[in-house]
Scaffold this active site. Structure first.
Site, PDB file in Angstrom:
ATOM      1  N   HIS A 293       1.815  -2.514  -2.963  1.00  0.00           N
ATOM      2  CA  HIS A 293       0.664  -2.085  -3.755  1.00  0.00           C
ATOM      3  C   HIS A 293       0.169  -3.243  -4.609  1.00  0.00           C
ATOM      4  O   HIS A 293       0.959  -3.921  -5.266  1.00  0.00           O
ATOM      5  CB  HIS A 293       1.058  -0.909  -4.648  1.00  0.00           C
ATOM      6  CG  HIS A 293      -0.085  -0.301  -5.400  1.00  0.00           C
ATOM      7  ND1 HIS A 293      -1.247   0.101  -4.788  1.00  0.00           N
ATOM      8  CD2 HIS A 293      -0.247  -0.043  -6.736  1.00  0.00           C
ATOM      9  CE1 HIS A 293      -2.073   0.606  -5.705  1.00  0.00           C
ATOM     10  NE2 HIS A 293      -1.489   0.518  -6.889  1.00  0.00           N
TER      11      HIS A 293
ATOM     12  N   ASN B 157      -4.251  -0.445 -12.859  1.00  0.00           N
ATOM     13  CA  ASN B 157      -4.152   0.142 -11.527  1.00  0.00           C
ATOM     14  C   ASN B 157      -5.547   0.548 -11.058  1.00  0.00           C
ATOM     15  O   ASN B 157      -6.532   0.402 -11.783  1.00  0.00           O
ATOM     16  CB  ASN B 157      -3.202   1.344 -11.557  1.00  0.00           C
ATOM     17  CG  ASN B 157      -2.624   1.671 -10.198  1.00  0.00           C
ATOM     18  OD1 ASN B 157      -2.991   1.084  -9.185  1.00  0.00           O
ATOM     19  ND2 ASN B 157      -1.715   2.629 -10.158  1.00  0.00           N
TER      20      ASN B 157
END
Length: 333
Positions: free
Chosen positions: A276, A300
């Site tokens: 990620h 994020n």
């Protein structure tokens, strides 16, 4: 087709014959489903409810243990509550390491002093939190985040850049729609292309479509890009001296999926299992400076409802926790 595939995976992960549901959670389930606009067919609802209940009870247990001092962060139910961890990782991450030419290496030995606290949001380097949706495109959001910061540093203007431009135009030899990609390849594309469109002119949709880039809508350029040595000390110096930095982490765990607040430390996190891409926008301490309370401030791309309004504090100076320093990079503009 994607929904059918994930339902098949779900049936393999859960005893689909007749999952036993907890009627005491009816109210919470219905409130959660309404809040997030969830609708299922009859067969799928029992399976999704079973997944949600398992996640709900896991979160509840973790938070009780937090109150007992066993953890430094809390978890909460969120929009991902009806996803198994396998589904979540496949749909919501998006970092895939690929071959790249030799690049410049950050010379961290040139910087002897760095501040104890950094938060580039306070200086205008960081755009609002974005949302990649159910698309493994985190690499694109990480790349635009560091490029947005460097363009602000150069021009004094903070302009949100287009992730969709990257998804649509980079070519199947580099990435494949929502199946993952690599930030350095994104920087290489912008360099070769001579620019990257603004988010306003080329808004985010998700799965790649026909390339619609027009040079007159470009708001960024890249001359080259830099790899940071895979040490936390080097990353700290880069964050302090350069600005927001693109990194990759291991986000494979339930604890990451349902992170709420506090300093994230997951014993099962790996330094090399990176899946990620995110953006380091600072670092600091919670409370007084001491061992165990330092963190990386990380942006994020799952919207503001996840974590701390879209951010997470990942444990810093804990042997490169979750691999946060393993593959760090930024563009030169």
């Amino acid at each position: 087709m994607i929904a059918v595939l994930f339902l098949a995976i779900l049936c393999l992960e859960i005893d689909s014959t007749a999952p036993t549901l907890d009627p005491s959670l009816d109210v919470q389930w219905n409130e959660w489903r309404t809040k997030h606009g969830k609708a299922y067919n009859v067969n799928e609802e029992r399976l999704r409810r079973a997944v949600w209940e398992k996640n709900f009870k896991m979160i509840e247990l973790h938070n009780w243990e937090y109150l007992e001092g066993k953890h430094d962060f809390t978890m909460t139910m969120n929009a991902f509550g009806d996803l198994t961890n396998t589904e979540f990782v496949k749909m919501m991450t998006g970092f895939r390491r690929q071959k790249i030419k030799r690049m410049h290496v950050f010379q961290d030995h040139q910087f002897l002093y760095v501040p104890k606290y950094v938060d580039w949001r306070m200086l205008g380097y960081v755009t609002p939190v974005k949302n990649q949706g159910y698309c493994a495109s985190s690499w694109a959001f990480s790349a635009t985040g560091s490029l947005e910061g460097q363009m602000f540093k150069k021009t004094g203007r903070l302009v949100p850049l287009s992730e969709q431009n990257l998804l649509d135009c980079m070519g199947s030899n580099v990435t494949h729609d929502c199946s993952g990609g690599f930030m350095q390849n994104a920087f290489q594309y912008v360099k070769d292309n001579g620019g990257l469109a603004t988010e306003e002119s080329y808004p985010y949709i998700g799965p790649g479509r026909k390339c619609r880039y027009h040079a007159e809508n470009s708001a960024a350029n890249v001359r080259d890009f830099v790899q940071i040595p895979g040490r936390e000390e080097a990353l700290m110096k880069a964050v302090a001296k350069v600005g927001p930095i693109s990194v990759a982490v291991d986000a494979s765990h339930d604890s990451f999926q349902f992170y709420d607040s506090g300093i994230y430390y997951e014993p099962q996190c790996k330094r090399v299992h990176l899946n990620h891409a995110v953006l380091v926008v600072g670092y600091g301490f919670e409370g007084e400076e001491s061992d165990g309370n330092s963190y990386w401030l990380v942006k994020n791309s799952w919207g503001e409802e996840w974590g701390m309004k879209g951010y997470i504090k990942i444990a810093k100076d804990w042997n490169n926790h979750c691999g946060i320093a393993t593959l760090a990079t930024y563009p030169i503009v």
